[in-house]
Write an enzyme that holds these catalytic residues in place. Structure first.
Site, PDB file in Angstrom:
ATOM      1  N   LYS A 187    -111.436 -16.843 -32.421  1.00  8.54           N
ATOM      2  CA  LYS A 187    -112.191 -17.472 -33.308  1.00  8.54           C
ATOM      3  C   LYS A 187    -113.072 -18.455 -32.792  1.00  8.54           C
ATOM      4  O   LYS A 187    -112.504 -19.559 -32.459  1.00  8.54           O
ATOM      5  CB  LYS A 187    -111.235 -18.245 -34.577  1.00  8.54           C
ATOM      6  N   GLY A 207    -110.156 -27.790 -28.383  1.00  8.22           N
ATOM      7  CA  GLY A 207    -110.691 -28.709 -29.370  1.00  8.22           C
ATOM      8  C   GLY A 207    -109.922 -29.945 -29.435  1.00  8.22           C
ATOM      9  O   GLY A 207    -109.399 -30.658 -28.366  1.00  8.22           O
ATOM     10  N   SER A 208    -110.034 -30.669 -30.643  1.00  9.57           N
ATOM     11  CA  SER A 208    -109.592 -32.102 -30.897  1.00  9.57           C
ATOM     12  C   SER A 208    -108.047 -32.109 -30.674  1.00  9.57           C
ATOM     13  O   SER A 208    -107.308 -31.266 -31.003  1.00  9.57           O
ATOM     14  CB  SER A 208    -110.072 -32.692 -32.187  1.00  9.57           C
ATOM     15  N   THR A 209    -107.385 -33.231 -30.163  1.00 10.14           N
ATOM     16  CA  THR A 209    -106.071 -33.518 -30.423  1.00 10.14           C
ATOM     17  C   THR A 209    -105.584 -33.270 -31.850  1.00 10.14           C
ATOM     18  O   THR A 209    -104.470 -32.926 -31.873  1.00 10.14           O
ATOM     19  CB  THR A 209    -105.779 -34.776 -29.725  1.00 10.14           C
ATOM     20  N   GLU A 210    -106.436 -33.868 -32.557  1.00 11.77           N
ATOM     21  CA  GLU A 210    -105.801 -33.890 -34.155  1.00 11.77           C
ATOM     22  C   GLU A 210    -105.595 -32.370 -34.530  1.00 11.77           C
ATOM     23  O   GLU A 210    -104.515 -32.229 -35.124  1.00 11.77           O
ATOM     24  CB  GLU A 210    -106.917 -34.657 -34.958  1.00 11.77           C
ATOM     25  N   GLY A 215    -105.242 -29.819 -32.434  1.00  9.48           N
ATOM     26  CA  GLY A 215    -104.189 -29.287 -31.422  1.00  9.48           C
ATOM     27  C   GLY A 215    -102.755 -29.524 -31.986  1.00  9.48           C
ATOM     28  O   GLY A 215    -101.870 -28.615 -31.983  1.00  9.48           O
ATOM     29  N   GLU A 275    -105.915 -27.239 -25.037  1.00 12.66           N
ATOM     30  CA  GLU A 275    -106.621 -28.323 -24.298  1.00 12.66           C
ATOM     31  C   GLU A 275    -107.544 -28.917 -25.170  1.00 12.66           C
ATOM     32  O   GLU A 275    -108.300 -28.606 -25.778  1.00 12.66           O
ATOM     33  CB  GLU A 275    -107.537 -27.053 -23.254  1.00 12.66           C
ATOM     34  N   CYS A 304    -114.955 -32.444 -22.577  1.00  8.33           N
ATOM     35  CA  CYS A 304    -113.585 -32.987 -22.781  1.00  8.33           C
ATOM     36  C   CYS A 304    -113.174 -33.776 -21.428  1.00  8.33           C
ATOM     37  O   CYS A 304    -112.389 -34.915 -21.866  1.00  8.33           O
ATOM     38  CB  CYS A 304    -112.713 -31.933 -22.920  1.00  8.33           C
ATOM     39  N   GLU A 334    -111.830 -40.926 -28.146  1.00  8.36           N
ATOM     40  CA  GLU A 334    -112.707 -39.893 -27.573  1.00  8.36           C
ATOM     41  C   GLU A 334    -113.880 -39.941 -28.504  1.00  8.36           C
ATOM     42  O   GLU A 334    -113.911 -39.506 -29.804  1.00  8.36           O
ATOM     43  CB  GLU A 334    -111.989 -38.471 -27.456  1.00  8.36           C
TER      44      GLU A 334
HETATM   45  P1  NAI Z   1    -111.999 -29.295 -33.898  1.00 11.39           P
HETATM   46  O1  NAI Z   1    -110.722 -29.604 -33.152  1.00 11.39           O
HETATM   47  O2  NAI Z   1    -111.937 -29.497 -35.551  1.00 11.39           O
HETATM   48  O3  NAI Z   1    -112.451 -27.760 -33.777  1.00 11.39           O
HETATM   49  C1  NAI Z   1    -112.235 -26.964 -32.508  1.00 11.39           C
HETATM   50  C2  NAI Z   1    -111.826 -25.438 -33.086  1.00 11.39           C
HETATM   51  O4  NAI Z   1    -110.764 -25.741 -34.004  1.00 11.39           O
HETATM   52  C3  NAI Z   1    -113.030 -24.976 -34.117  1.00 11.39           C
HETATM   53  O5  NAI Z   1    -113.034 -23.476 -33.693  1.00 11.39           O
HETATM   54  C4  NAI Z   1    -112.324 -25.181 -35.413  1.00 11.39           C
HETATM   55  O6  NAI Z   1    -112.749 -24.290 -36.237  1.00 11.39           O
HETATM   56  C5  NAI Z   1    -110.936 -24.842 -35.131  1.00 11.39           C
HETATM   57  N1  NAI Z   1    -110.149 -25.593 -36.192  1.00 11.39           N
HETATM   58  C6  NAI Z   1    -110.290 -26.789 -37.021  1.00 11.39           C
HETATM   59  N2  NAI Z   1    -109.431 -26.973 -37.934  1.00 11.39           N
HETATM   60  C7  NAI Z   1    -108.628 -26.065 -37.540  1.00 11.39           C
HETATM   61  C8  NAI Z   1    -107.113 -25.877 -38.284  1.00 11.39           C
HETATM   62  N3  NAI Z   1    -106.675 -26.490 -39.149  1.00 11.39           N
HETATM   63  N4  NAI Z   1    -106.617 -24.697 -37.765  1.00 11.39           N
HETATM   64  C9  NAI Z   1    -106.847 -23.945 -36.896  1.00 11.39           C
HETATM   65  N5  NAI Z   1    -108.155 -24.246 -36.204  1.00 11.39           N
HETATM   66  C10 NAI Z   1    -108.801 -25.129 -36.805  1.00 11.39           C
HETATM   67  O7  NAI Z   1    -113.118 -30.162 -33.335  1.00 11.39           O
HETATM   68  P2  NAI Z   1    -114.531 -30.911 -34.023  1.00 11.39           P
HETATM   69  O8  NAI Z   1    -114.308 -31.231 -35.416  1.00 11.39           O
HETATM   70  O9  NAI Z   1    -115.602 -29.744 -33.829  1.00 11.39           O
HETATM   71  O10 NAI Z   1    -114.628 -32.002 -33.332  1.00 11.39           O
HETATM   72  C11 NAI Z   1    -113.816 -33.103 -33.573  1.00 11.39           C
HETATM   73  C12 NAI Z   1    -113.708 -34.048 -32.381  1.00 11.39           C
HETATM   74  O11 NAI Z   1    -112.821 -33.492 -31.478  1.00 11.39           O
HETATM   75  C13 NAI Z   1    -114.787 -34.371 -31.368  1.00 11.39           C
HETATM   76  O12 NAI Z   1    -115.635 -35.358 -31.677  1.00 11.39           O
HETATM   77  C14 NAI Z   1    -114.201 -34.516 -30.033  1.00 11.39           C
HETATM   78  O13 NAI Z   1    -113.863 -35.842 -30.027  1.00 11.39           O
HETATM   79  C15 NAI Z   1    -113.001 -33.562 -30.072  1.00 11.39           C
HETATM   80  N6  NAI Z   1    -113.264 -32.191 -29.472  1.00 11.39           N
HETATM   81  C16 NAI Z   1    -112.870 -32.146 -28.120  1.00 11.39           C
HETATM   82  C17 NAI Z   1    -113.250 -30.894 -27.564  1.00 11.39           C
HETATM   83  C18 NAI Z   1    -112.462 -30.900 -26.161  1.00 11.39           C
HETATM   84  O14 NAI Z   1    -112.748 -29.937 -25.435  1.00 11.39           O
HETATM   85  N7  NAI Z   1    -111.456 -31.544 -25.975  1.00 11.39           N
HETATM   86  C19 NAI Z   1    -114.041 -29.943 -27.879  1.00 11.39           C
HETATM   87  C20 NAI Z   1    -114.550 -30.262 -29.346  1.00 11.39           C
HETATM   88  C21 NAI Z   1    -114.243 -31.141 -30.070  1.00 11.39           C
END
Ligand code: NAI
Ligand code: MG
Length: 514
Positions: free
Chosen positions: A210, A263-266, A268, A285, A319, A416
């Site tokens: 996804k 993605g985000s810790t939230e 995660g 991660e 990240c 972050e």
């Molecule tokens: P996100 O964590 O919401 O999105 C990452 C992935 O998770 C996307 O594919 C999204 O569709 C999916 N996702 C979102 N909600 C989900 C759920 N309830 N269940 C399953 N999958 C879900 O990240 P977002 O909203 O794009 O960015 C928010 C913050 O997260 C950024 O400002 C940054 O601080 C952090 N982030 C960290 C990353 C890293 O590499 N550590 C990468 C992207 C964001």
């Protein structure tokens, strides 16, 4: 970068000129893209699609199928059939290696084209996309391609004393975990897809990917190339869609054996909770707030470009970005000034402009999030020595920003930001900087800038982070495990540890006296 004086802040200069793109990419963008399920390109069950935007202009550039729970169900069922089917499960390790290498060759042959597509979709520089994202992705595919013939278990010197008179031989074998769900972020779209899919396939798993809704395009091209390479149908499925619907359905799916997430810790935390339903194996991660530490013996002039690159690379959307800079007192003023000067000199521009040094952020949401932090920093009394503002353009640009006079309780120091924002603080000694560096819920990366071997080996063991770089930052390699301590995640990507995270261990115990 000052929007008022910088000529590049004119809207027309800041938007990509899409009339110049490669014909293959123009054709790819021209028709709505579908889901890859069971070896075929299909519409979402609802028939819905969503828009993909060019971050440099906010223009819609493509439409993509919006998969939801029913599509995830179909994809997981296809992945299960492929996992259990003879073609994939009985494929000889050498043949699996050959397939992975063939895909690496196809990606390499299309690398310029894929880099262009990544630049348009994500906003990053096409030069960086080619040199970093594509080059590293190809290396990871090739590295992982070498593994199928090397997934060894152990012979076990068992004693078996509990039942007298028996004779045993025992060994352990490695078997693929099964169906893998992969959910990824938008900052390195093709690369993150590769980090998940390549080791999973090398291990013999099947995958449902996804991609991030902001950047679905290169993953879909990767799906086309995987079909061209000859992977059996259902081995790789790709469902584009939103996180709370498609992503959540994949994370909680009872037919998925392992979930891997970046993605985000939230989110995660949501993934970990959803995985508990059927006790999926989990790799996550997550975020970071990685320190860069300049010690008193360092050559201040020499480290300035390195510590600036640690935060500003990829618009700070990394990240493990070096977002907190700690500088030994004697170098503080010089390095603050030097890094601020570098930030002010960065040329903003769209990804397809080969002279642009920093592109827009990925989305208007991400720009607004970063702007909120800039506001909080300024209101809290931090001093912006560079940047601090958005750029008045339809694209999602933010000025590279450096903050001094920061306190440890500020959100810009603790959270972050995921944008081009650096906080800089002086320190007096190694004990103090170790405490400051570790004063975070995250633990992804850290870098130390010094020539003093004694200090390297004194400080590095104290840093609670998955990677500690010395005189470099953001250096990643196919061989080197990458992942986080603390709330930066569970498990490791890349290297041997990544492949083994897609394998179960089975002990086989044979009584040959029976
Ligand atoms: P996100 O964590 O919401 O999105 C990452 C992935 O998770 C996307 O594919 C999204 O569709 C999916 N996702 C979102 N909600 C989900 C759920 N309830 N269940 C399953 N999958 C879900 O990240 P977002 O909203 O794009 O960015 C928010 C913050 O997260 C950024 O400002 C940054 O601080 C952090 N982030 C960290 C990353 C890293 O590499 N550590 C990468 C992207 C964001
Ligand atoms: Mg989100």
């Amino acid at each position: 970068m000052n929007a008022a004086t910088n000529p590049a802040s004119r809207t027309d200069v800041l938007a990509n000129d899409l009339s110049t793109i490669r014909p293959a990419n123009a054709a790819f963008l021209a028709t709505p893209r579908r889901l890859l399920i069971d070896g075929a390109w299909v519409e979402a069950a609802t028939g819905q699609t969503f828009e993909v935007r060019d971050p440099s202009s906010d223009r819609v550039i493509a439409r993509v199928a919006q998969g939801e729970r029913a599509d995830i169900d179909r994809a997981v069922a296809a992945a299960r059939r492929a996992f259990e089917g003879d073609e994939w499960s009985r494929m000889k390790p050498v043949e699996r290696e050959k397939l992975l290498h063939r895909l690496a060759d196809l990606i390499e042959a299309r690398a310029d084209e894929l880099a262009e597509l990544e630049a348009i979709d994500n906003g990053k520089s096409v030069v960086m996309a080619r040199h970093v994202d594509l080059k590293h992705a190809i290396e990871v595919w090739r590295y992982m391609a070498g593994w199928p013939t090397k997934l060894e278990g152990q012979t076990l010197p068992i004693s078996g004393t509990l039942v007298p008179g028996q004779e045993y031989v025992a060994f352990s074998q490695r078997e693929p975990i099964g169906v893998v769900g992969a959910i990824i972020a938008w900052n390195f779209p093709l690369l993150l897809a590769t980090w998940k899919i390549a080791p999973a396939l090398a291990a013999g798993c099947t995958v449902v990917l996804k991609p991030a809704e902001e950047t679905p395009l290169t993953a879909l091209r990767l799906g086309e190339l995987a079909l061209e390479a000859g992977f059996p149908k259902g081995v790789l499925n790709i469902v584009t869609g939103m996180g709370p619907t498609a992503g959540a359905a994949l994370a909680e799916h009872p037919g998925v054996d392992k979930i891997t997430f970046t993605g985000s810790t939230e989110v995660g935390r949501l993934i970990v909770r959803a995985a508990a339903g059927n006790m999926k194996k989990v790799t996550v991660e997550l975020g970071g707030k990685s320190p860069t530490i300049v010690l008193d013996d360092a050559d201040a002039e020499a480290v300035i470009p390195g510590v600036a690159g640690a935060i500003f690379f990829n618009q700070g959307q990394v990240c493990c970005a070096g977002s907190r800079l700690y500088v030994a007192q004697r170098h503080f003023e010089r390095i603050l000034e030097g890094v601020s000067a570098q930030a002010r000199a960065i040329k903003l521009g769209p990804g397809l402009d080969p002279n642009a040094q920093m592109g827009p952020l990925v989305s208007s949401t991400q720009r607004d999030r970063v702007m909120k932090y800039l506001g909080e920093g300024l209101e809290g009394g931090a001093r912006a020595t560079a940047g601090g503002r958005a750029v008045p353009a339809p694209g999602y640009y933010v000025e590279p920003t450096v903050f001094a006079d920061v306190r440890e309780d500020m959100s810009i120091v603790r959270e972050e930001i995921f944008g081009p924002v650096l906080v800089v603080k002086p320190f007096d000694d190694l004990a103090e900087v170790a405490r400051l560096a570790n004063d975070t819920v995250y633990g992804l990366g850290a870098s130390i800038w010094t020539r003093d071997v004694h200090k390297i080996f004194t400080l590095a063991p104290k840093l609670r982070a998955g990677t500690v770089w010395v005189n470099c930052h953001n250096v990643l390699d196919a061989t080197m495990p990458f992942g986080g301590y603390k709330q930066s995640g569970w498990g490791r990507e890349l290297g041997r540890e990544a492949v083994y995270s897609y394998l179960e261990s089975k002990s086989l115990c044979i009584n040959f006296a029976a």
